[in-house]
Design a protein around this motif. Structure first.
Motif, PDB file in Angstrom:
ATOM      1  N   ARG A   8       0.852  -1.193   0.000  1.00  0.00           N
ATOM      2  CA  ARG A   8       0.000   0.000   0.000  1.00  0.00           C
ATOM      3  C   ARG A   8       0.885   1.239   0.000  1.00  0.00           C
ATOM      4  NH1 ARG A   8      -5.212  -1.717   3.715  1.00  0.00           N
ATOM      5  NH2 ARG A   8      -5.227  -3.879   2.974  1.00  0.00           N
ATOM      6  N   SER A   9       0.335   2.306  -0.487  1.00  0.00           N
ATOM      7  CA  SER A   9       1.100   3.537  -0.681  1.00  0.00           C
ATOM      8  C   SER A   9       1.028   4.434   0.534  1.00  0.00           C
ATOM      9  CB  SER A   9       0.550   4.280  -1.894  1.00  0.00           C
ATOM     10  OG  SER A   9       0.618   3.455  -3.028  1.00  0.00           O
ATOM     11  N   TYR A  10       2.101   5.217   0.716  1.00  0.00           N
ATOM     12  CA  TYR A  10       2.111   6.178   1.814  1.00  0.00           C
ATOM     13  C   TYR A  10       2.949   7.396   1.455  1.00  0.00           C
ATOM     14  CZ  TYR A  10       6.876   5.548   3.622  1.00  0.00           C
ATOM     15  OH  TYR A  10       8.241   5.563   3.781  1.00  0.00           O
ATOM     16  N   ALA A  11       2.695   8.444   2.222  1.00  0.00           N
ATOM     17  CA  ALA A  11       3.498   9.666   2.170  1.00  0.00           C
ATOM     18  C   ALA A  11       3.574  10.180   3.601  1.00  0.00           C
ATOM     19  CB  ALA A  11       2.861  10.701   1.249  1.00  0.00           C
ATOM     20  N   SER A  12       4.479  11.124   3.828  1.00  0.00           N
ATOM     21  CA  SER A  12       4.647  11.637   5.189  1.00  0.00           C
ATOM     22  C   SER A  12       4.915  13.123   5.177  1.00  0.00           C
ATOM     23  CB  SER A  12       5.796  10.908   5.890  1.00  0.00           C
ATOM     24  OG  SER A  12       6.997  11.072   5.163  1.00  0.00           O
ATOM     25  N   VAL A  13       4.467  13.755   6.269  1.00  0.00           N
ATOM     26  CA  VAL A  13       4.689  15.177   6.482  1.00  0.00           C
ATOM     27  C   VAL A  13       5.139  15.344   7.928  1.00  0.00           C
ATOM     28  CG1 VAL A  13       3.691  17.480   6.404  1.00  0.00           C
ATOM     29  CG2 VAL A  13       2.840  15.719   4.847  1.00  0.00           C
ATOM     30  N   ILE A  14       6.307  15.927   8.120  1.00  0.00           N
ATOM     31  CA  ILE A  14       6.864  16.148   9.456  1.00  0.00           C
ATOM     32  C   ILE A  14       6.950  17.653   9.708  1.00  0.00           C
ATOM     33  CG2 ILE A  14       8.850  15.797  10.978  1.00  0.00           C
ATOM     34  CD1 ILE A  14       7.453  13.154  10.188  1.00  0.00           C
ATOM     35  N   ALA A  15       6.381  18.097  10.831  1.00  0.00           N
ATOM     36  CA  ALA A  15       6.522  19.488  11.275  1.00  0.00           C
ATOM     37  C   ALA A  15       7.697  19.525  12.247  1.00  0.00           C
ATOM     38  CB  ALA A  15       5.241  19.959  11.974  1.00  0.00           C
ATOM     39  N   ALA A  16       8.712  20.281  11.908  1.00  0.00           N
ATOM     40  CA  ALA A  16       9.944  20.293  12.698  1.00  0.00           C
ATOM     41  C   ALA A  16      10.305  21.698  13.140  1.00  0.00           C
ATOM     42  CB  ALA A  16      11.089  19.700  11.881  1.00  0.00           C
ATOM     43  N   GLY A  17      10.972  21.772  14.269  1.00  0.00           N
ATOM     44  CA  GLY A  17      11.479  23.052  14.743  1.00  0.00           C
ATOM     45  C   GLY A  17      12.781  23.413  14.067  1.00  0.00           C
ATOM     46  N   SER A  18      13.550  22.399  13.676  1.00  0.00           N
ATOM     47  CA  SER A  18      14.817  22.689  13.023  1.00  0.00           C
ATOM     48  C   SER A  18      15.220  21.636  11.999  1.00  0.00           C
ATOM     49  CB  SER A  18      15.942  22.854  14.052  1.00  0.00           C
ATOM     50  OG  SER A  18      16.083  21.675  14.812  1.00  0.00           O
ATOM     51  N   ALA A  19      15.095  20.356  12.306  1.00  0.00           N
ATOM     52  CA  ALA A  19      15.628  19.342  11.403  1.00  0.00           C
ATOM     53  C   ALA A  19      14.525  18.478  10.788  1.00  0.00           C
ATOM     54  CB  ALA A  19      16.654  18.479  12.125  1.00  0.00           C
ATOM     55  N   GLY A  20      13.959  17.567  11.547  1.00  0.00           N
ATOM     56  CA  GLY A  20      12.913  16.690  11.057  1.00  0.00           C
ATOM     57  C   GLY A  20      13.379  15.336  10.568  1.00  0.00           C
ATOM     58  N   GLN A  21      14.658  15.211  10.254  1.00  0.00           N
ATOM     59  CA  GLN A  21      15.151  13.961   9.690  1.00  0.00           C
ATOM     60  C   GLN A  21      15.066  12.793  10.673  1.00  0.00           C
ATOM     61  OE1 GLN A  21      16.717  16.886   9.433  1.00  0.00           O
ATOM     62  NE2 GLN A  21      17.083  17.258   7.259  1.00  0.00           N
ATOM     63  N   GLY A  22      15.194  13.056  11.959  1.00  0.00           N
ATOM     64  CA  GLY A  22      15.107  11.982  12.958  1.00  0.00           C
ATOM     65  C   GLY A  22      13.727  11.354  12.971  1.00  0.00           C
ATOM     66  N   ALA A  23      12.699  12.179  12.994  1.00  0.00           N
ATOM     67  CA  ALA A  23      11.327  11.665  12.970  1.00  0.00           C
ATOM     68  C   ALA A  23      11.048  10.941  11.660  1.00  0.00           C
ATOM     69  CB  ALA A  23      10.334  12.796  13.184  1.00  0.00           C
ATOM     70  N   GLN A  24      11.515  11.517  10.560  1.00  0.00           N
ATOM     71  CA  GLN A  24      11.296  10.893   9.258  1.00  0.00           C
ATOM     72  C   GLN A  24      11.970   9.530   9.196  1.00  0.00           C
ATOM     73  OE1 GLN A  24       9.259  12.020   6.593  1.00  0.00           O
ATOM     74  NE2 GLN A  24       9.597   9.841   6.345  1.00  0.00           N
ATOM     75  N   ALA A  25      13.196   9.445   9.672  1.00  0.00           N
ATOM     76  CA  ALA A  25      13.923   8.168   9.652  1.00  0.00           C
ATOM     77  C   ALA A  25      13.211   7.130  10.525  1.00  0.00           C
ATOM     78  CB  ALA A  25      15.360   8.374  10.125  1.00  0.00           C
ATOM     79  N   GLN A  26      12.708   7.558  11.680  1.00  0.00           N
ATOM     80  CA  GLN A  26      11.989   6.638  12.562  1.00  0.00           C
ATOM     81  C   GLN A  26      10.729   6.108  11.874  1.00  0.00           C
ATOM     82  OE1 GLN A  26      10.466   8.395  16.187  1.00  0.00           O
ATOM     83  NE2 GLN A  26      10.746   6.464  17.301  1.00  0.00           N
ATOM     84  N   LEU A  27       9.964   6.991  11.246  1.00  0.00           N
ATOM     85  CA  LEU A  27       8.765   6.569  10.531  1.00  0.00           C
ATOM     86  C   LEU A  27       9.124   5.612   9.397  1.00  0.00           C
ATOM     87  CD1 LEU A  27       5.717   6.741   9.978  1.00  0.00           C
ATOM     88  CD2 LEU A  27       6.209   8.745   8.558  1.00  0.00           C
ATOM     89  N   ASP A  28      10.153   5.939   8.638  1.00  0.00           N
ATOM     90  CA  ASP A  28      10.556   5.079   7.527  1.00  0.00           C
ATOM     91  C   ASP A  28      10.951   3.684   8.006  1.00  0.00           C
ATOM     92  OD1 ASP A  28      10.040   6.990   5.590  1.00  0.00           O
ATOM     93  OD2 ASP A  28      12.122   7.663   5.466  1.00  0.00           O
ATOM     94  N   ARG A  29      11.625   3.595   9.148  1.00  0.00           N
ATOM     95  CA  ARG A  29      11.991   2.279   9.690  1.00  0.00           C
ATOM     96  C   ARG A  29      10.738   1.471  10.041  1.00  0.00           C
ATOM     97  NH1 ARG A  29      15.979   5.323  12.130  1.00  0.00           N
ATOM     98  NH2 ARG A  29      14.856   5.427  14.098  1.00  0.00           N
ATOM     99  N   ILE A  30       9.763   2.119  10.616  1.00  0.00           N
ATOM    100  CA  ILE A  30       8.535   1.425  11.016  1.00  0.00           C
ATOM    101  C   ILE A  30       7.774   0.925   9.795  1.00  0.00           C
ATOM    102  CG2 ILE A  30       6.273   1.739  12.101  1.00  0.00           C
ATOM    103  CD1 ILE A  30       7.792   3.754  14.023  1.00  0.00           C
ATOM    104  N   VAL A  31       7.541   1.796   8.811  1.00  0.00           N
ATOM    105  CA  VAL A  31       6.733   1.378   7.657  1.00  0.00           C
ATOM    106  C   VAL A  31       7.487   0.413   6.744  1.00  0.00           C
ATOM    107  CG1 VAL A  31       5.290   3.432   7.777  1.00  0.00           C
ATOM    108  CG2 VAL A  31       7.244   3.393   6.217  1.00  0.00           C
ATOM    109  N   THR A  32       8.812   0.345   6.863  1.00  0.00           N
ATOM    110  CA  THR A  32       9.565  -0.664   6.128  1.00  0.00           C
ATOM    111  C   THR A  32       9.125  -2.058   6.563  1.00  0.00           C
ATOM    112  OG1 THR A  32      11.462   0.766   5.732  1.00  0.00           O
ATOM    113  CG2 THR A  32      11.886  -1.601   5.704  1.00  0.00           C
ATOM    114  N   GLY A  33       8.833  -2.226   7.848  1.00  0.00           N
ATOM    115  CA  GLY A  33       8.343  -3.508   8.345  1.00  0.00           C
ATOM    116  C   GLY A  33       6.990  -3.880   7.760  1.00  0.00           C
ATOM    117  N   TRP A  34       6.186  -2.881   7.462  1.00  0.00           N
ATOM    118  CA  TRP A  34       4.879  -3.124   6.837  1.00  0.00           C
ATOM    119  C   TRP A  34       4.998  -3.280   5.325  1.00  0.00           C
ATOM    120  CZ3 TRP A  34       2.018   1.315   9.789  1.00  0.00           C
ATOM    121  CH2 TRP A  34       1.560   0.837  11.021  1.00  0.00           C
ATOM    122  N   ARG A  35       6.165  -2.972   4.772  1.00  0.00           N
ATOM    123  CA  ARG A  35       6.414  -3.043   3.336  1.00  0.00           C
ATOM    124  C   ARG A  35       5.527  -2.071   2.555  1.00  0.00           C
ATOM    125  NH1 ARG A  35       9.730  -5.730   5.792  1.00  0.00           N
ATOM    126  NH2 ARG A  35      10.410  -7.823   5.319  1.00  0.00           N
TER     127      ARG A  35
END
Length: 175
Positions: free
Chosen positions: A98-125
């Motif tokens: 299934r398809s997904y996209a993501s939007v992260i609201a960040a104070g400065s970076a955002g890459q940490g949250a994005q990487a965490q989400l990507d790791r989780i959804v990788t398990g769901w394929r």
């Protein structure tokens, strides 16, 4: 043809991620309305759910997902992570492709949250259909971090376009 649903799951403390999610939903709704006016099809629906109200059944019923959340201390917000934790094992082996996209609201970076989400959804394929969207709101002091946020119009417009594209892709069977 059965209805295909775009599910937008969000969490927000300061209003930024909620505003971004709502812009995605508005864009999707606009695309759906446009498609309905040009055909008799009602093949796509959009649902906007707060993370604390969404569950595995909501994801099972959806054809695609947008996850919108703030980055807190370099990771996803606790409420978004808790939603993903609740749903992770019940959905393993059930939503691949299934398809997904993501939007992260960040104070400065955002890459940490994005990487965490990507790791989780990788398990769901899941299959990413758009580049990660990280909206940097430049909140660097305790007062600015905790304050209600106003998202710049250009960032809201990008989310609107993401919603339009995702809904159109679902309608055309691309996703």
């Amino acid at each position: 043809m059965p209805k295909r649903t775009l599910l937008i799951v969000w969490h927000s403390r300061t209003g930024a991620a909620q505003a971004l999610a709502e812009a995605v939903a508005a864009g999707a709704a606009e695309a759906i309305a446009s498609e309905r006016s040009s055909s008799s099809s009602e093949a796509v629906a959009v649902r906007l759910l707060a993370a604390d109200r969404a569950d595995a059944a909501d994801l099972l019923d959806a054809a695609g997902f947008v996850f919108a959340a703030p980055e807190n201390l370099g990771t996803l917000s606790g409420a978004m992570k808790e939603f993903l934790d609740r749903c992770y094992y019940p959905l393993l082996g059930r939503i691949e492709g299934r398809s997904y996209a993501s939007v992260i609201a960040a104070g400065s970076a955002g890459q940490g949250a994005q990487a965490q989400l990507d790791r989780i959804v990788t398990g769901w394929r899941l299959r990413r259909i758009a580049p990660p969207m990280i909206v940097n709101l430049d909140a660097q002091t305790p007062e600015r971090i905790a304050a209600r946020k106003t998202v710049p119009p250009g960032d809201l417009a990008q989310c609107h376009e993401l919603g339009q594209a995702f809904a159109t892709g679902l309608d055309l069977g691309l996703f």
